[in-house]
Every structure is written in structure tokens, then in C-alpha cells.
Design a protein around this motif. Structure first.
Motif, PDB file in Angstrom:
ATOM      1  N   ILE A  70       0.857  -1.193   0.000  1.00  0.00           N
ATOM      2  CA  ILE A  70       0.000   0.000   0.000  1.00  0.00           C
ATOM      3  C   ILE A  70       0.894   1.245   0.000  1.00  0.00           C
ATOM      4  O   ILE A  70       2.039   1.206   0.461  1.00  0.00           O
ATOM      5  CB  ILE A  70      -0.955   0.054   1.219  1.00  0.00           C
ATOM      6  CG1 ILE A  70      -0.168   0.061   2.546  1.00  0.00           C
ATOM      7  CG2 ILE A  70      -1.966  -1.077   1.187  1.00  0.00           C
ATOM      8  CD1 ILE A  70      -1.024   0.416   3.763  1.00  0.00           C
ATOM      9  N   ILE A  71       0.347   2.330  -0.528  1.00  0.00           N
ATOM     10  CA  ILE A  71       1.057   3.618  -0.510  1.00  0.00           C
ATOM     11  C   ILE A  71       0.177   4.604   0.260  1.00  0.00           C
ATOM     12  O   ILE A  71      -0.819   5.098  -0.271  1.00  0.00           O
ATOM     13  CB  ILE A  71       1.286   4.170  -1.936  1.00  0.00           C
ATOM     14  CG1 ILE A  71       1.956   3.126  -2.836  1.00  0.00           C
ATOM     15  CG2 ILE A  71       2.099   5.460  -1.874  1.00  0.00           C
ATOM     16  CD1 ILE A  71       3.382   2.795  -2.481  1.00  0.00           C
ATOM     17  N   PRO A  72       0.522   4.885   1.507  1.00  0.00           N
ATOM     18  CA  PRO A  72      -0.332   5.810   2.272  1.00  0.00           C
ATOM     19  C   PRO A  72      -0.185   7.248   1.786  1.00  0.00           C
ATOM     20  O   PRO A  72       0.872   7.640   1.297  1.00  0.00           O
ATOM     21  CB  PRO A  72       0.199   5.665   3.699  1.00  0.00           C
ATOM     22  CG  PRO A  72       1.611   5.214   3.549  1.00  0.00           C
ATOM     23  CD  PRO A  72       1.651   4.380   2.292  1.00  0.00           C
ATOM     24  N   LYS A  73      -1.264   8.010   1.918  1.00  0.00           N
ATOM     25  CA  LYS A  73      -1.197   9.446   1.606  1.00  0.00           C
ATOM     26  C   LYS A  73      -0.617  10.216   2.795  1.00  0.00           C
ATOM     27  O   LYS A  73      -0.109  11.327   2.651  1.00  0.00           O
ATOM     28  CB  LYS A  73      -2.603   9.989   1.302  1.00  0.00           C
ATOM     29  CG  LYS A  73      -3.118   9.643  -0.086  1.00  0.00           C
ATOM     30  CD  LYS A  73      -2.535  10.540  -1.152  1.00  0.00           C
ATOM     31  CE  LYS A  73      -3.150  10.275  -2.524  1.00  0.00           C
ATOM     32  NZ  LYS A  73      -2.923   8.887  -2.988  1.00  0.00           N
ATOM     33  N   VAL A  74      -0.740   9.603   3.984  1.00  0.00           N
ATOM     34  CA  VAL A  74      -0.238  10.231   5.207  1.00  0.00           C
ATOM     35  C   VAL A  74       0.441   9.159   6.054  1.00  0.00           C
ATOM     36  O   VAL A  74      -0.078   8.049   6.185  1.00  0.00           O
ATOM     37  CB  VAL A  74      -1.399  10.853   6.034  1.00  0.00           C
ATOM     38  CG1 VAL A  74      -0.871  11.507   7.309  1.00  0.00           C
ATOM     39  CG2 VAL A  74      -2.195  11.850   5.208  1.00  0.00           C
ATOM     40  N   LEU A  75       1.598   9.503   6.592  1.00  0.00           N
ATOM     41  CA  LEU A  75       2.266   8.631   7.558  1.00  0.00           C
ATOM     42  C   LEU A  75       2.426   9.407   8.862  1.00  0.00           C
ATOM     43  O   LEU A  75       2.897  10.547   8.845  1.00  0.00           O
ATOM     44  CB  LEU A  75       3.646   8.204   7.033  1.00  0.00           C
ATOM     45  CG  LEU A  75       4.539   7.451   8.031  1.00  0.00           C
ATOM     46  CD1 LEU A  75       3.924   6.104   8.427  1.00  0.00           C
ATOM     47  CD2 LEU A  75       5.940   7.231   7.438  1.00  0.00           C
ATOM     48  N   VAL A  76       2.004   8.790   9.960  1.00  0.00           N
ATOM     49  CA  VAL A  76       2.221   9.401  11.272  1.00  0.00           C
ATOM     50  C   VAL A  76       3.248   8.553  12.014  1.00  0.00           C
ATOM     51  O   VAL A  76       2.918   7.497  12.568  1.00  0.00           O
ATOM     52  CB  VAL A  76       0.919   9.491  12.094  1.00  0.00           C
ATOM     53  CG1 VAL A  76       1.163  10.283  13.380  1.00  0.00           C
ATOM     54  CG2 VAL A  76      -0.209  10.118  11.286  1.00  0.00           C
ATOM     55  N   SER A  77       4.502   8.988  11.989  1.00  0.00           N
ATOM     56  CA  SER A  77       5.549   8.282  12.736  1.00  0.00           C
ATOM     57  C   SER A  77       5.346   8.543  14.223  1.00  0.00           C
ATOM     58  O   SER A  77       5.009   9.656  14.619  1.00  0.00           O
ATOM     59  CB  SER A  77       6.925   8.806  12.330  1.00  0.00           C
ATOM     60  OG  SER A  77       7.211   8.485  10.982  1.00  0.00           O
ATOM     61  N   LEU A  78       5.552   7.526  15.029  1.00  0.00           N
ATOM     62  CA  LEU A  78       5.365   7.707  16.471  1.00  0.00           C
ATOM     63  C   LEU A  78       6.712   7.840  17.181  1.00  0.00           C
ATOM     64  O   LEU A  78       7.610   7.021  16.984  1.00  0.00           O
ATOM     65  CB  LEU A  78       4.545   6.557  17.050  1.00  0.00           C
ATOM     66  CG  LEU A  78       3.093   6.530  16.546  1.00  0.00           C
ATOM     67  CD1 LEU A  78       2.342   5.316  17.063  1.00  0.00           C
ATOM     68  CD2 LEU A  78       2.337   7.810  16.940  1.00  0.00           C
ATOM     69  N   THR A  79       6.843   8.884  17.965  1.00  0.00           N
ATOM     70  CA  THR A  79       8.048   9.274  18.705  1.00  0.00           C
ATOM     71  C   THR A  79       9.151   9.731  17.755  1.00  0.00           C
ATOM     72  O   THR A  79       9.645  10.854  17.867  1.00  0.00           O
ATOM     73  CB  THR A  79       8.575   8.151  19.623  1.00  0.00           C
ATOM     74  OG1 THR A  79       7.475   7.602  20.350  1.00  0.00           O
ATOM     75  CG2 THR A  79       9.570   8.701  20.631  1.00  0.00           C
ATOM     76  N   VAL A  80       9.545   8.847  16.831  1.00  0.00           N
ATOM     77  CA  VAL A  80      10.615   9.179  15.876  1.00  0.00           C
ATOM     78  C   VAL A  80      10.417   8.270  14.653  1.00  0.00           C
ATOM     79  O   VAL A  80      10.002   7.115  14.798  1.00  0.00           O
ATOM     80  CB  VAL A  80      12.000   8.995  16.550  1.00  0.00           C
ATOM     81  CG1 VAL A  80      12.149   7.624  17.178  1.00  0.00           C
ATOM     82  CG2 VAL A  80      13.159   9.257  15.587  1.00  0.00           C
ATOM     83  N   PRO A  81      10.668   8.779  13.445  1.00  0.00           N
ATOM     84  CA  PRO A  81      10.458   7.937  12.261  1.00  0.00           C
ATOM     85  C   PRO A  81      11.366   6.709  12.251  1.00  0.00           C
ATOM     86  O   PRO A  81      12.468   6.735  12.808  1.00  0.00           O
ATOM     87  CB  PRO A  81      10.808   8.871  11.096  1.00  0.00           C
ATOM     88  CG  PRO A  81      10.604  10.252  11.631  1.00  0.00           C
ATOM     89  CD  PRO A  81      11.014  10.170  13.079  1.00  0.00           C
ATOM     90  N   LYS A  82      10.895   5.656  11.655  1.00  0.00           N
ATOM     91  CA  LYS A  82      11.693   4.464  11.423  1.00  0.00           C
ATOM     92  C   LYS A  82      12.261   4.576   9.993  1.00  0.00           C
ATOM     93  O   LYS A  82      11.720   5.334   9.172  1.00  0.00           O
ATOM     94  CB  LYS A  82      10.817   3.205  11.565  1.00  0.00           C
ATOM     95  CG  LYS A  82       9.881   3.202  12.781  1.00  0.00           C
ATOM     96  CD  LYS A  82      10.563   3.496  14.101  1.00  0.00           C
ATOM     97  CE  LYS A  82       9.587   3.676  15.265  1.00  0.00           C
ATOM     98  NZ  LYS A  82       8.744   4.880  15.249  1.00  0.00           N
ATOM     99  N   PRO A  83      13.316   3.810   9.677  1.00  0.00           N
ATOM    100  CA  PRO A  83      13.993   4.005   8.380  1.00  0.00           C
ATOM    101  C   PRO A  83      13.075   3.938   7.163  1.00  0.00           C
ATOM    102  O   PRO A  83      13.294   4.655   6.175  1.00  0.00           O
ATOM    103  CB  PRO A  83      15.035   2.878   8.374  1.00  0.00           C
ATOM    104  CG  PRO A  83      15.348   2.660   9.825  1.00  0.00           C
ATOM    105  CD  PRO A  83      14.036   2.840  10.541  1.00  0.00           C
TER     106      PRO A  83
END
Lengths: 243, 243
Positions: free
Chosen positions: A184-197
Motif C-alpha cells: 500500500i502507498i499511504p497518503k499520510v504517515l504518522v511516525s510515532l516518537t521518531v520515524p523508522k527508516p
């Protein structure tokens, strides 16, 4: 603007630290703040208006990422949206997950299980967006059923019905990104605390990127190699500028 | 603009309902949201600026009102303030209160006990405001020591050092208002979920009135005889207009 990331392994360590005896956060506290931040990101990206569609489908997985989704759905209701939760595989790990479901019923939010016709909510004329709270940073491929089929259905509608992924776009490798075919290709990503790679891979995809989960001090962020994000005022999310 | 209130007795019932088996909120969840809302009210009333004083003294009582204060202090630190917590009588009711203190230490927030010189923080040149999180809606007079002396000291500085009371101005009768002599007069009151009757007595006092604790749906509010408050967007507090 560049952002730091932490690996799946370090993310697991960070979580363990936060809930360990020294710092002493409870899962209930962190999940409440994480879910609230995801709801706030939805609100920022898809402003609520009485005059337009307000249905949001939240697809919740069996673990903590799913729990964040359950909390998010409740806050979306408080913000005026009409959330519907699809929760096909329920956690029996702790009583708390059952309590989160009761809290949704308290808000008269429908909670569908695996036998229900969840796909009826994939109608872009009625649904504003889908929150993908299926798997988080501890996900290891492959995706098992029923989630493989669910992802396939989400992918079919994603151009008409934007996906908001919680921490990790489900199916993506946490460190490598969309390595499986047909991710899937999200239109929005909400990283929690800090983004992962894997969050670096959204750069070319026009995915809007938020960071939420505002609960660590600078000293702790620095210990894990990142700086606090520039949250404004009392906001629980911050939108990162494109790289 | 008029507001509804619920009596101390009904407030106790409401709390019990929220954490009962049917609705299933945990204390950790509600306290997190309540404390966050108080911190947001402080931020709205005393906007943070790097160039001015940012110290906030939080006085925490032994019960749940004190717990809200401990959570508030942590969020104030996340908002940029320099909170100091005075927590002279610690709850041993649940392990969670100890965890809340550990979380404060994680943020390097000083937590003073009864033997510490807390009064040094009552200096209006250095401290922006005092959060009164001593007693809440289950308070019954009289105020016992050490809180009687503490209130007396707060009252002496309240014209220079504004007090923000959490749910109930400490020492006030929850239903009747400031019936004891020498009550404190807060500059800000943050009612939680719904104001208690004593909140009507602030009308003539130029006290700013907020409602926080955004966690109940309309149906539940109506059951308790009030309407949901007009929170904007993702805000966890709403300021009520003067009557």
C-alpha cells in the motif's frame, strides 16, 4: 529538512525503556497519547466540516499498533468524525484491549469483526480516509491472513480513498521500506516518537509526513540519536516539511 | 453564556461510571487526558516565550487531583515550561503514583517533599503561575495540615502569582464555593469534564474559566444533564465566556 530515524531494533528498545521500571510509563498512557496524535493528524490533513463526509474507517491489527488505532477512533469521534472500526483479530494479551473496545461502544462507534462486511466502508463517496493501524515497528514479513486480503482491498481503493498509516505503512519492511510487491502507498504517515527508516521511502511518493507521540524529553531523544521534533504549542503532532 | 454544573455527589458517580466495567476507562487514561488539558489551559493563559520566565510551581495533593497535577507538570515541560512539583503527601494507593513521579524524574522535573523549601518558588519574579492540584471534587472540609499552611502561603502571594486551580479551588466547598474564611482566589479555574457548582462563584471574581477532560460523548453528557462543551479542533480545553 532532514529527519533522523531509528531502526526497528532500537525502536523496540526505546519502547521497553519507556515502560521499564525506571521511567515507568504505562501502556495505557502512551497509547492514549499516540492515538490522540494520530487523530490530530487526521484532523489536520482532512479538516472536519459538518457539510462534508466525515466517516473514517480505522483498520486495527492485533497488537499495539491496533490499540493506537482504537484510541484514535475514539478521539476522532470527539473531534466530530464518524469512525467505524474494523478489528478482525482481537488481542487477548491484556484486559485493556477489551476495555478499549468497550470505550468505543460507549461512543457508539461500530466495531466490526472478521465476519462483518467491512468492505462496504471502502466507498470514497462516504468515507473520508482509512486509518491503517494494522502492524507497527515490530512487524516481520510475511503478512498473514486475513491481513493480506485486507491490504489488497485497501490497495485497490487507495487512489480514491487516502490511507493514513500509523507509524509504519502495513506490509512495509520497517527498516527497508516497501520491499514486498503490491505494498500500500499511504497518503499520510504518522511516525510515532521518531520515524523508522522506512519513512525515508515516502519522499518520492508525495506522502504527507507527521510525527506524533509527544512524550519524551530532549535527553532521552539524544540518547537515541535524535532531536526533539518542533511541536507547536499544545499540538500532539508536527508535520515534517518534505526533504 | 450559561453553563451547567453537576454536584459533588453526581461527579463521584460520573467518575465511577467512566471507570466501571461497562465503559472501562482506566485511571491512567483519564488522568493523562485531564493533566494534558490543564497544561494546555496554562499555555493558553500564560503563553510560553523563551524570553520570559517559564517556571511553574505545581502543588500536588495526595489523591487524584494531585495525580492530574503530576501529569500536567510533565506536559508543561514538553511545552517548554520549567515546572517544579511540590508533592508533600504522597499517595500509596496504587503503584501508578510512584510511576508518575518516576516520569517526572525522567523529565528532570524537581519533585519536592514536605521537608524541602518549596516556598522559595513563590517568587513572582521567577515563577509564572502556581497550579493548585491539591484537592478535587471529593474534598470535604476542613483542610488538614500541611495543606492549611500551604494554602495560607499561596493566598499571601496570589495577587502577584496567579493560581490555576484544577477542577476545584482547594479549600472551597465543591457545591457551595468559598465558604471557609481566607479561601484562595484562583486567576484560572480548569473544570474537569463539567463544572461543579462552586464554579458559579467565580463569576464575580474575574477568574478565567476553562473546561478540560475531553473524554465523554454527547449521550453520556446528556445522561448527566449537560451538553458537550464546544471544544475547537483537537484542543483538549475550551475557555468559557464570562456569564
Amino acid at each position: 529538512m532532514s529527519f533522523k530515524t531509528i531502526s526497528s531494533q532500537l525502536a523496540a528498545q526505546l519502547d521497553k525503556d519507556l515502560m521499564g521500571p525506571e521511567i515507568g510509563f504505562t501502556l495505557e498512557q502512551l497509547m492514549e497519547l499516540a492515538g490522540l496524535s494520530v487523530a490530530e493528524a487526521v484532523l489536520k490533513e482532512f479538516p472536519y466540516s459538518k457539510s462534508r463526509k466525515s466517516q473514517v474507517l480505522v483498520v486495527a491489527g492485533p497488537g499495539n499498533n491496533g490499540g493506537d488505532g482504537l484510541v484514535c477512533a475514539r478521539h476522532l469521534a470527539l473531534f466530530g468524525f464518524n469512525p467505524v472500526v474494523f478489528y478482525p483479530k482481537r488481542s487477548s494479551r491484556t484486559q485493556f484491549y477489551g476495555q478499549l473496545v468497550n470505550q468505543l461502544k460507549f461512543f457508539q462507534i461500530p466495531v466490526l469483526d472478521g465476519d462483518d462486511d467491512w468492505a462496504q466502508y471502502l466507498n470514497p463517496n462516504e468515507t473520508l480516509c482509512v486509518v491503517d493501524a494494522i502492524f507497527g515497528f515490530s512487524f516481520k514479513p510475511p503478512v498473514r491472513e486475513p491481513f493480506g486480503s485486507i491490504l489488497q482491498q485497501l490497495r485497490q481503493v487507495q487512489d480514491q480513498l487516502p490511507i493514513v498509516s500509523v507509524d509504519i505503512p502495513t506490509g512495509w519492511d520497517v527498516d527497508e521500506g516497501p520491499v514486498e510487491p503490491n505494498c500500500i502507498i499511504p497518503k499520510v504517515l504518522v511516525s510515532l516518537t521518531v520515524p523508522k527508516p522506512c519513512a525515508r521511502k515516502i519522499e518520492s511518493l508525495e506522502t504527507q509526513h507527521y510525527v506524533g507521540g509527544r512524550f519524551v524529553p530532549r535527553s532521552f531523544a539524544n540518547k537515541y540519536g535524535f532531536e526533539p521534533f518542533a511541536y507547536e504549542n499544545a499540538s500532539q503532532v508536527v508535520k515534517l516539511a518534505p526533504e
